[in-house]
Design a protein around this motif. Structure first.
Motif, short mmCIF file in Angstrom:
data_model
loop_
_atom_site.label_atom_id
_atom_site.label_comp_id
_atom_site.label_asym_id
_atom_site.label_seq_id
_atom_site.Cartn_x
_atom_site.Cartn_y
_atom_site.Cartn_z
N THR A 192 0.83 -1.20 0.00
CA THR A 192 0.00 0.00 0.00
C THR A 192 0.87 1.25 0.00
O THR A 192 1.83 1.35 0.75
N GLY A 193 0.52 2.18 -0.88
CA GLY A 193 1.24 3.43 -0.96
C GLY A 193 2.44 3.41 -1.89
O GLY A 193 3.02 4.45 -2.17
N GLN A 194 2.80 2.26 -2.40
CA GLN A 194 3.92 2.15 -3.34
C GLN A 194 3.40 2.33 -4.76
O GLN A 194 2.23 2.14 -5.04
N GLY A 207 -11.57 -1.93 -7.25
CA GLY A 207 -11.16 -0.98 -6.23
C GLY A 207 -9.71 -0.55 -6.30
O GLY A 207 -9.23 0.17 -5.43
N GLY A 208 -8.98 -0.96 -7.34
CA GLY A 208 -7.57 -0.62 -7.45
C GLY A 208 -7.34 0.71 -8.14
O GLY A 208 -8.24 1.26 -8.77
N GLY A 233 -2.33 -3.29 -3.06
CA GLY A 233 -2.36 -1.91 -2.59
C GLY A 233 -1.55 -0.90 -3.36
O GLY A 233 -1.57 0.28 -3.05
N ALA A 234 -0.82 -1.35 -4.37
CA ALA A 234 0.02 -0.42 -5.14
C ALA A 234 -0.82 0.42 -6.09
O ALA A 234 -1.89 0.01 -6.54
N THR A 294 -2.98 -6.65 -12.02
CA THR A 294 -4.08 -7.00 -11.12
C THR A 294 -3.56 -7.35 -9.73
O THR A 294 -4.08 -6.86 -8.72
N ALA A 295 -2.53 -8.17 -9.66
CA ALA A 295 -1.99 -8.60 -8.37
C ALA A 295 -1.40 -7.43 -7.58
O ALA A 295 -1.63 -7.31 -6.37
#
Length: 67
Positions: free
Chosen positions: A9-11, A58-59, A34-35, A28-29
């Protein structure tokens, strides 16, 4: 990669060849982990399809047409 220990997340990640096969799966992965993903390929139409799939899950993704 739906693994609780794989959290980025955040990367920001950039994937080339993102419209097909392994590249598409990586987009997708990474988004699920969270990236924020920059998805790059030659086909704008195919990239938009990948981006729509990721966003509906949601990505965060940006489609970048490159040659």
């Amino acid at each position: 990669m739906d693994h609780p220990r794989f959290d980025i997340t955040g990367q920001v990640a950039m994937v080339t060849g993102a419209s097909l096969g392994i590249g598409r799966d990586l987009v997708t992965a990474l988004a699920r982990a969270g990236a924020r993903v920059a998805a790059a390929a030659r086909s704008r139409a195919a990239l938009e399809e990948v981006a729509a799939d990721v966003r509906s899950d949601g990505g965060e993704v940006e489609a970048v047409e490159l040659d």
